[in-house]
Design a protein around this motif. Structure first.
Motif, PDB file in Angstrom:
ATOM      1  N   GLY A 113       1.599  -1.358  -0.518  1.00 11.43           N
ATOM      2  CA  GLY A 113       1.241  -2.709  -1.112  1.00 11.43           C
ATOM      3  C   GLY A 113       0.874  -3.717   0.105  1.00 11.43           C
ATOM      4  O   GLY A 113      -0.140  -4.262   0.131  1.00 11.43           O
ATOM      5  N   VAL A 162      13.423  -9.870   5.991  1.00  8.97           N
ATOM      6  CA  VAL A 162      13.281 -11.025   5.412  1.00  8.97           C
ATOM      7  C   VAL A 162      14.599 -11.376   4.427  1.00  8.97           C
ATOM      8  O   VAL A 162      14.526 -10.719   3.536  1.00  8.97           O
ATOM      9  CB  VAL A 162      11.954 -11.380   4.884  1.00  8.97           C
ATOM     10  CG1 VAL A 162      11.858 -12.710   4.500  1.00  8.97           C
ATOM     11  CG2 VAL A 162      10.812 -11.219   5.710  1.00  8.97           C
ATOM     12  N   ALA A 196       1.579   4.383  -5.841  1.00 10.27           N
ATOM     13  CA  ALA A 196       0.927   3.868  -4.978  1.00 10.27           C
ATOM     14  C   ALA A 196      -0.514   3.060  -5.302  1.00 10.27           C
ATOM     15  O   ALA A 196      -0.678   2.017  -4.626  1.00 10.27           O
ATOM     16  CB  ALA A 196       0.724   4.744  -3.753  1.00 10.27           C
ATOM     17  N   GLU A 251       8.403  -6.006   8.406  1.00  4.82           N
ATOM     18  CA  GLU A 251       8.824  -4.708   7.904  1.00  4.82           C
ATOM     19  C   GLU A 251      10.281  -4.580   8.367  1.00  4.82           C
ATOM     20  O   GLU A 251      10.567  -4.605   9.665  1.00  4.82           O
ATOM     21  CB  GLU A 251       7.925  -3.798   8.141  1.00  4.82           C
ATOM     22  CG  GLU A 251       8.665  -2.192   7.829  1.00  4.82           C
ATOM     23  CD  GLU A 251       8.836  -2.037   6.405  1.00  4.82           C
ATOM     24  OE1 GLU A 251       8.085  -2.286   5.656  1.00  4.82           O
ATOM     25  OE2 GLU A 251       9.964  -1.504   6.377  1.00  4.82           O
ATOM     26  N   ASP A 263       5.768  -2.267  -6.244  1.00  4.88           N
ATOM     27  CA  ASP A 263       6.893  -1.478  -7.105  1.00  4.88           C
ATOM     28  C   ASP A 263       7.923  -2.622  -7.285  1.00  4.88           C
ATOM     29  O   ASP A 263       8.760  -2.234  -8.345  1.00  4.88           O
ATOM     30  CB  ASP A 263       7.563  -0.375  -6.239  1.00  4.88           C
ATOM     31  CG  ASP A 263       6.806   0.978  -6.143  1.00  4.88           C
ATOM     32  OD1 ASP A 263       5.683   1.028  -6.667  1.00  4.88           O
ATOM     33  OD2 ASP A 263       7.686   1.856  -5.822  1.00  4.88           O
ATOM     34  N   SER A 272       4.604  -0.864   3.434  1.00  9.69           N
ATOM     35  CA  SER A 272       4.015   0.252   2.880  1.00  9.69           C
ATOM     36  C   SER A 272       2.811   0.245   2.099  1.00  9.69           C
ATOM     37  O   SER A 272       1.965  -0.622   2.621  1.00  9.69           O
ATOM     38  CB  SER A 272       5.328   0.800   1.767  1.00  9.69           C
ATOM     39  OG  SER A 272       4.900   1.963   1.411  1.00  9.69           O
TER      40      SER A 272
HETATM   41  C1  LIG Z   1       8.971  10.910  -2.237  1.00  9.21           C
HETATM   42  C2  LIG Z   1       8.070   9.872  -2.881  1.00  9.21           C
HETATM   43  C3  LIG Z   1       6.762  10.401  -3.201  1.00  9.21           C
HETATM   44  C4  LIG Z   1       5.618   9.656  -3.722  1.00  9.21           C
HETATM   45  N1  LIG Z   1       4.481  10.102  -4.128  1.00  9.21           N
HETATM   46  C5  LIG Z   1       3.666   9.353  -4.650  1.00  9.21           C
HETATM   47  C6  LIG Z   1       2.257   9.851  -4.737  1.00  9.21           C
HETATM   48  O1  LIG Z   1       1.975  11.041  -4.446  1.00  9.21           O
HETATM   49  N2  LIG Z   1       1.298   9.199  -5.451  1.00  9.21           N
HETATM   50  C7  LIG Z   1       1.704   7.780  -5.779  1.00  9.21           C
HETATM   51  O2  LIG Z   1       0.700   7.045  -6.506  1.00  9.21           O
HETATM   52  N3  LIG Z   1       2.950   7.349  -5.774  1.00  9.21           N
HETATM   53  C8  LIG Z   1       4.070   8.044  -4.778  1.00  9.21           C
HETATM   54  N4  LIG Z   1       4.996   7.563  -4.732  1.00  9.21           N
HETATM   55  C9  LIG Z   1       5.333   6.088  -5.229  1.00  9.21           C
HETATM   56  C10 LIG Z   1       4.962   5.169  -3.926  1.00  9.21           C
HETATM   57  O3  LIG Z   1       5.206   5.413  -2.985  1.00  9.21           O
HETATM   58  C11 LIG Z   1       5.157   3.597  -4.344  1.00  9.21           C
HETATM   59  O4  LIG Z   1       4.603   3.497  -5.380  1.00  9.21           O
HETATM   60  C12 LIG Z   1       4.513   2.833  -3.326  1.00  9.21           C
HETATM   61  O5  LIG Z   1       4.990   3.234  -2.107  1.00  9.21           O
HETATM   62  C13 LIG Z   1       4.932   1.436  -3.675  1.00  9.21           C
HETATM   63  O6  LIG Z   1       4.525   0.535  -2.583  1.00  9.21           O
HETATM   64  P1  LIG Z   1       5.263  -0.820  -2.250  1.00  9.21           P
HETATM   65  O7  LIG Z   1       4.403  -1.239  -0.931  1.00  9.21           O
HETATM   66  O8  LIG Z   1       5.271  -1.564  -3.575  1.00  9.21           O
HETATM   67  O9  LIG Z   1       6.697  -0.663  -2.001  1.00  9.21           O
HETATM   68  P2  LIG Z   1       7.574   0.616  -1.048  1.00  9.21           P
HETATM   69  O10 LIG Z   1       6.750   1.743  -0.657  1.00  9.21           O
HETATM   70  O11 LIG Z   1       8.793   0.588  -1.642  1.00  9.21           O
HETATM   71  O12 LIG Z   1       7.498  -0.168   0.221  1.00  9.21           O
HETATM   72  C14 LIG Z   1       8.217  -1.816   0.506  1.00  9.21           C
HETATM   73  C15 LIG Z   1       8.380  -1.791   1.893  1.00  9.21           C
HETATM   74  O13 LIG Z   1       8.945  -3.106   2.235  1.00  9.21           O
HETATM   75  C16 LIG Z   1       9.904  -3.025   2.949  1.00  9.21           C
HETATM   76  N5  LIG Z   1      10.954  -4.213   2.809  1.00  9.21           N
HETATM   77  C17 LIG Z   1      11.534  -4.555   1.500  1.00  9.21           C
HETATM   78  N6  LIG Z   1      12.266  -5.518   1.597  1.00  9.21           N
HETATM   79  C18 LIG Z   1      12.112  -6.158   2.895  1.00  9.21           C
HETATM   80  C19 LIG Z   1      12.442  -7.424   3.191  1.00  9.21           C
HETATM   81  N7  LIG Z   1      13.489  -7.920   2.652  1.00  9.21           N
HETATM   82  N8  LIG Z   1      12.188  -7.626   4.502  1.00  9.21           N
HETATM   83  C20 LIG Z   1      11.267  -6.514   5.341  1.00  9.21           C
HETATM   84  N9  LIG Z   1      10.637  -5.432   4.820  1.00  9.21           N
HETATM   85  C21 LIG Z   1      11.062  -5.187   3.408  1.00  9.21           C
HETATM   86  C22 LIG Z   1      10.632  -1.840   2.945  1.00  9.21           C
HETATM   87  O14 LIG Z   1      11.309  -1.400   4.027  1.00  9.21           O
HETATM   88  C23 LIG Z   1       9.355  -0.934   2.665  1.00  9.21           C
HETATM   89  O15 LIG Z   1       8.835  -0.392   3.869  1.00  9.21           O
HETATM   90  C24 LIG Z   1       6.243   8.217  -4.092  1.00  9.21           C
HETATM   91  C25 LIG Z   1       7.249   7.895  -3.760  1.00  9.21           C
HETATM   92  C26 LIG Z   1       8.261   8.615  -3.152  1.00  9.21           C
HETATM   93  C27 LIG Z   1       9.738   8.045  -3.095  1.00  9.21           C
END
Ligand SMILES: Cc1cc2nc3c(=O)[nH]c(=O)nc-3n(C[C@H](O)[C@H](O)[C@H](O)COP(=O)(O)OP(=O)(O)OC[C@H]3O[C@@H](n4cnc5c(N)ncnc54)[C@H](O)[C@@H]3O)c2cc1C
Length: 438
Positions: A11, A67, A288, A32, A270, A9
């Motif tokens: 990050g 993972v 994000a 992923e 996150d 996603s």
């Molecule tokens: C409906 C919605 C709308 C949003 N709108 C905004 C916005 O407008 N602006 C903003 O700044 N933020 C927004 N956010 C928040 C933003 O989406 C998150 O802060 C951001 O996506 C965090 O990114 P991340 O990579 O930390 O985690 P995530 O987006 O949670 O992604 C983590 C990824 O890791 C994968 N994963 C997890 N564990 C494993 C594993 N063990 N093995 C393999 N893969 C794994 C998951 O499937 C996922 O795809 C929104 C959130 C939601 C739910």
């Protein structure tokens, strides 16, 4: 160097893109658990082209593969693909974890009934829009949680002329983002668009047998064909609990360089915490922008800790029907909860010379140092990007006096002679001078 990135996603994507630039000779494997094409809403052709480009850059994207374990002593991960079903072990030199968070669930009776959903991203939002448009069975929608995601869900169904009830334990919508008087026009527009606000109510149980039929709070019962639960997120880190240091809420403990307690393992997004600028507390701010900044820093710190993460202010924006709102830093409500001294000034004026549309700005500052601590703004005109300026001012430890005397342009089509942000700072200085004799 073999770099493994977990999570595709915000990050993970930013980490991979930055690593391609900074370590062009490295081998990158990117895991992923979800179906990447579905996550992105892409066509088969678009994914094929993307994979081809990644391969040329030394990146292998392995989706639908979870993972499941981190074997720190041997620098290995255990992965579980859909096929083959037997887990495999893969080695890394460096590891960046971005497993993100999952939607927090209600823990009351009936919380697992069919017809109760929560949102975790773009794909879920698309599904919700489709349900609102096409599923005639869904007439009574109850949304639990009046934060950004809950309001977004409520708006989708209100626009489809469904009966929508929005429940929140707090007395106002957007409690975590806006003070009550700034949220008041937002609450009013929600009502004007037919959304019933059930504020100050706690969900006690969900009723139904084969499917949810109603939500019972401590005050009332609301009939429901669909319940959307939007009460926050929890880190997706259970699989790391036996190896990595986690906080009590499950966040991966990192230092300012995104390093975990394990050598060569960094974590971002996150699933981690950040330094909150105005309070200097370590807190979770699921945005994000944070995940992407942490990703750039993690890659910069892969070999040596050179680039600490700057404090963040939780800067965010949201459209709610005709309104556009934005916020950064401390609100008065949060400062009071933290027992932190704060003073605020609220200022309303036209956005430009050519319109009657106004913007209301609330500027919060420290009563002793006059440092800016936070701001909120709401308007029917999109002036949300101005909040970024206040965020930079907080980061630079600007005082209200410095903002009040800063160099801002005037152009009648775009602004008033004194821009609303500067005018608010001038009002704050006047207010401060009243309680501080010259
Ligand atoms: C409906 C919605 C709308 C949003 N709108 C905004 C916005 O407008 N602006 C903003 O700044 N933020 C927004 N956010 C928040 C933003 O989406 C998150 O802060 C951001 O996506 C965090 O990114 P991340 O990579 O930390 O985690 P995530 O987006 O949670 O992604 C983590 C990824 O890791 C994968 N994963 C997890 N564990 C494993 C594993 N063990 N093995 C393999 N893969 C794994 C998951 O499937 C996922 O795809 C929104 C959130 C939601 C739910």
């Amino acid at each position: 160097m073999k770099l493994i990135v977990v999570g595709a996603s915000h990050g993970g994507t930013e980490a991979v893109q930055t690593a391609i630039e900074q370590y062009p000779d490295s081998t990158i494997v990117w895991y992923e658990q979800a179906n990447f094409r579905q996550m992105m809403g892409w066509s088969v052709e678009k994914l094929v082209a993307y994979r081809k480009k990644l391969t040329a850059q030394g990146v292998t994207l392995v989706d639908e593969t979870r993972v499941v374990r981190l074997l720190a002593a041997t620098h290995q991960l255990v992965i579980q693909a859909k096929e083959p079903a037997t887990p495999q072990t893969v080695a890394y030199d460096k590891l960046i974890l971005s497993p993100g968070s999952q939607a927090r669930q209600l823990t009351v009776t009936g919380a697992t009934l069919p017809g109760i959903v929560s949102l975790r991203g773009k794909g879920d939002l698309m599904w919700l829009r489709e349900q609102a448009r096409q599923n005639a069975q869904l007439q009574r929608i109850v949304v639990v949680g009046a934060g950004y995601i809950g309001l977004g869900a409520a708006e989708i169904f209100a626009q489809a002329h469904k009966t929508v009830t929005l429940i929140d334990v707090n007395e106002q919508p957007l409690h975590g983002y806006l003070d009550a008087e700034i949220a008041a026009p937002i609450a009013q527009t929600l009502r004007n668009h037919g959304i019933k606000l059930a504020m100050g109510q706690r969900v006690q149980r969900l009723l139904g047998e084969q499917h949810v039929t109603a939500v019972e709070t401590d005050t009332a019962t609301y009939a429901a064909d669909l319940v959307v639960v939007a009460i926050g997120a929890v880190p997706q880190t259970q699989w790391l609990a036996d190896t990595l240091a986690l906080t009590s809420n499950g966040s991966v403990v990192t230092d300012a360089y995104q390093r975990t307690n394990l050598t060569d393992v960094l974590a971002i997004g996150d699933a981690t915490q950040v330094n909150d600028g105005p309070t200097q507390q370590r807190i979770t701010i699921a945005l994000a922008g944070n995940a992407r900044q942490q990703a750039r820093n993690a890659v910069a710190n892969l070999q040596l800790p050179t680039t600490p993460l700057a404090p963040t202010n939780g800067t965010s924006a949201l459209p709610v029907f005709e309104y556009k709102l934005a916020t950064t830093g401390l609100s008065e409500q949060r400062a009071h909860r933290l027992n932190r001294p704060i003073v605020a000034v609220t200022w309303t004026q036209p956005v430009t010379m050519n319109t009657d549309a106004t913007v209301t700005t609330k500027l919060c500052y420290d009563p002793n140092t006059f440092e800016i601590l936070g701001a909120q703004l709401v308007s029917t005109v999109d002036v949300t990007a101005n909040i970024n300026l206040v965020s930079v001012a907080i980061q630079a430890h600007f005082t209200i006096q410095q903002l009040a005397t800063a160099d801002f342009f005037f152009q009648p089509v775009f602004s008033t002679p004194t821009s609303f942000l500067k005018a608010t700072a001038i009002a704050a200085v006047k207010q401060a001078n009243q309680y501080r004799p010259a």
